[in-house]
Design an enzyme around this catalytic site. Structure first.
Site, PDB file in Angstrom:
ATOM      1  N   ASP A 194      70.159 100.320  82.213  1.00  0.00           N
ATOM      2  CA  ASP A 194      69.477  99.843  83.417  1.00  0.00           C
ATOM      3  C   ASP A 194      69.102 101.073  84.240  1.00  0.00           C
ATOM      4  O   ASP A 194      69.800 102.084  84.178  1.00  0.00           O
ATOM      5  CB  ASP A 194      70.383  98.907  84.237  1.00  0.00           C
ATOM      6  N   ALA A 209      67.609  92.558  91.679  1.00  0.00           N
ATOM      7  CA  ALA A 209      67.712  92.118  90.278  1.00  0.00           C
ATOM      8  C   ALA A 209      68.287  90.697  90.227  1.00  0.00           C
ATOM      9  O   ALA A 209      68.876  90.216  91.185  1.00  0.00           O
ATOM     10  CB  ALA A 209      68.618  93.069  89.504  1.00  0.00           C
ATOM     11  N   THR A 210      68.060  90.039  89.106  1.00  0.00           N
ATOM     12  CA  THR A 210      68.626  88.708  88.908  1.00  0.00           C
ATOM     13  C   THR A 210      69.319  88.660  87.552  1.00  0.00           C
ATOM     14  O   THR A 210      68.899  89.339  86.612  1.00  0.00           O
ATOM     15  CB  THR A 210      67.526  87.613  88.888  1.00  0.00           C
ATOM     16  N   ILE A 211      70.384  87.883  87.485  1.00  0.00           N
ATOM     17  CA  ILE A 211      70.951  87.559  86.173  1.00  0.00           C
ATOM     18  C   ILE A 211      70.099  86.405  85.655  1.00  0.00           C
ATOM     19  O   ILE A 211      69.815  85.446  86.376  1.00  0.00           O
ATOM     20  CB  ILE A 211      72.456  87.196  86.248  1.00  0.00           C
ATOM     21  N   SER A 212      69.636  86.506  84.414  1.00  0.00           N
ATOM     22  CA  SER A 212      68.779  85.458  83.852  1.00  0.00           C
ATOM     23  C   SER A 212      69.563  84.155  83.698  1.00  0.00           C
ATOM     24  O   SER A 212      70.790  84.153  83.705  1.00  0.00           O
ATOM     25  CB  SER A 212      68.256  85.879  82.484  1.00  0.00           C
TER      26      SER A 212
HETATM   27  N1  SAH Z   1      69.841  90.837  81.365  1.00  0.00           N
HETATM   28  C1  SAH Z   1      70.052  90.999  82.780  1.00  0.00           C
HETATM   29  C2  SAH Z   1      68.711  90.857  83.479  1.00  0.00           C
HETATM   30  C3  SAH Z   1      68.677  91.544  84.778  1.00  0.00           C
HETATM   31  S1  SAH Z   1      67.098  91.412  85.616  1.00  0.00           S
HETATM   32  C4  SAH Z   1      71.010  89.923  83.252  1.00  0.00           C
HETATM   33  O1  SAH Z   1      70.855  88.792  82.804  1.00  0.00           O
HETATM   34  O2  SAH Z   1      71.883  90.193  84.082  1.00  0.00           O
HETATM   35  C5  SAH Z   1      66.198  92.744  84.929  1.00  0.00           C
HETATM   36  C6  SAH Z   1      66.873  94.071  85.003  1.00  0.00           C
HETATM   37  O3  SAH Z   1      65.960  95.062  84.540  1.00  0.00           O
HETATM   38  C7  SAH Z   1      67.307  94.512  86.388  1.00  0.00           C
HETATM   39  O4  SAH Z   1      68.688  94.771  86.348  1.00  0.00           O
HETATM   40  C8  SAH Z   1      66.489  95.787  86.646  1.00  0.00           C
HETATM   41  O5  SAH Z   1      67.208  96.764  87.387  1.00  0.00           O
HETATM   42  C9  SAH Z   1      66.211  96.250  85.237  1.00  0.00           C
HETATM   43  N2  SAH Z   1      65.054  97.136  85.082  1.00  0.00           N
HETATM   44  C10 SAH Z   1      63.839  97.036  85.658  1.00  0.00           C
HETATM   45  N3  SAH Z   1      63.042  98.059  85.262  1.00  0.00           N
HETATM   46  C11 SAH Z   1      63.780  98.832  84.423  1.00  0.00           C
HETATM   47  C12 SAH Z   1      63.514 100.021  83.683  1.00  0.00           C
HETATM   48  N4  SAH Z   1      62.352 100.646  83.737  1.00  0.00           N
HETATM   49  N5  SAH Z   1      64.519 100.510  82.905  1.00  0.00           N
HETATM   50  C13 SAH Z   1      65.734  99.900  82.834  1.00  0.00           C
HETATM   51  N6  SAH Z   1      66.030  98.773  83.512  1.00  0.00           N
HETATM   52  C14 SAH Z   1      65.067  98.236  84.294  1.00  0.00           C
END
Ligand code: SAH
Length: 235
Positions: free
Chosen positions: A117, A57-60
């Site tokens: 998540d 995963a990435t923090i946006s």
């Molecule tokens: N808003 C977060 C973005 C994280 S990246 C931030 O800025 O830290 C996208 C996230 O979506 C990941 O943490 C991944 O685990 C989650 N993700 C992917 N598919 C998913 C699903 N079906 N249900 C819930 N979360 C999901």
């Protein structure tokens, strides 16, 4: 544009986002200023770029967090009991920023944000991250922020209906279940893979979905973006 907004401190990052007009409202500015990104993206907290947080995963990037908060802002009044769902909450950073918007920077106002998540390691990490600040601990202890593990494509009906839904990973469609969980009026901010480009360059766009007082739904395609996909949880 993005890299120009990086800063050496949290205050400098937010100030640069404001100068670049990636943040335009004082409420979003105040809310992002009161959450230290170092609690959520320790490697390079004040860089305006996405970063790996483990679990694939990435923090946006901060400018994406800013534009999501700006877009949903009219549906997130402070201290009015607004409910918000943050799908793909990952690091928990945006969940905290959204909670500041509806509950106020001290976390004492009436409002509720659910971060969902599908990876339990990430909901645990988001909870640990939020506990690093006194305001974060207050939001968790009071139940105004809740992290749940589950498939965000199905939303979280127990916590709805939501005034605002943020989706932090790209969807294959405008999941109708999520639209169902929007309040009238309510707004969803969701990156969606473009149908025509699917499998080629994987073009994605932000869609802003509005449900009005009568329950009528309008969808508007906004900027082109690049997010990781919403997917099935690893077995
Ligand atoms: N808003 C977060 C973005 C994280 S990246 C931030 O800025 O830290 C996208 C996230 O979506 C990941 O943490 C991944 O685990 C989650 N993700 C992917 N598919 C998913 C699903 N079906 N249900 C819930 N979360 C999901």
């Amino acid at each position: 544009m993005a890299w120009r907004s990086s800063g050496r401190t949290n205050a400098e990052l937010i100030s640069n986002l404001y100068k670049s007009q990636l943040i335009t409202s004082d409420r979003v500015r105040a809310s992002m200023s009161s959450v230290d990104r170092a609690h959520y993206a320790p490697a390079a907290p004040y860089e305006d770029s996405p970063q790996s947080i483990g679990f694939s995963a990435t923090i946006s990037a901060p400018h994406m967090h800013a534009s999501a908060a700006e877009s949903l802002l009219p549906f997130m009044p402070e201290n009015k009991g607004a409910k918000v769902l943050d799908v793909g909450s990952g690091s928990g950073y945006l969940t905290h920023v959204l909670a500041n918007l509806v509950c106020g920077a001290d976390g004492k106002g009436d409002g509720k944000v659910v971060g969902i998540d599908h990876i339990s390691g990430l909901t645990e990490m988001a909870t640990r991250n939020m506990k690093k600040s006194e305001e974060g601990r207050r939001l968790l202890d009071s139940g105004k922020v809740e992290f749940v593990t589950g498939d965000g494509r199905k939303g979280y009906v127990e916590g709805g209906p939501y005034d605002a839904i943020h989706v932090g990973a790209a969807a294959s469609e405008l999941h109708p279940v999520l639209i169902d969980q929007l309040r009238s009026p309510g707004r969803m901010f969701i990156p969606v893979e473009d149908e025509e480009d699917r499998g080629m360059f994987g073009a994605q766009y932000i869609w802003v979905v509005d449900k009005d007082e009568k329950g009528e739904v309008k969808r508007r395609r906004d900027m082109g973006v690049r997010y990781v996909m919403l997917k099935d949880a690893p077995k």
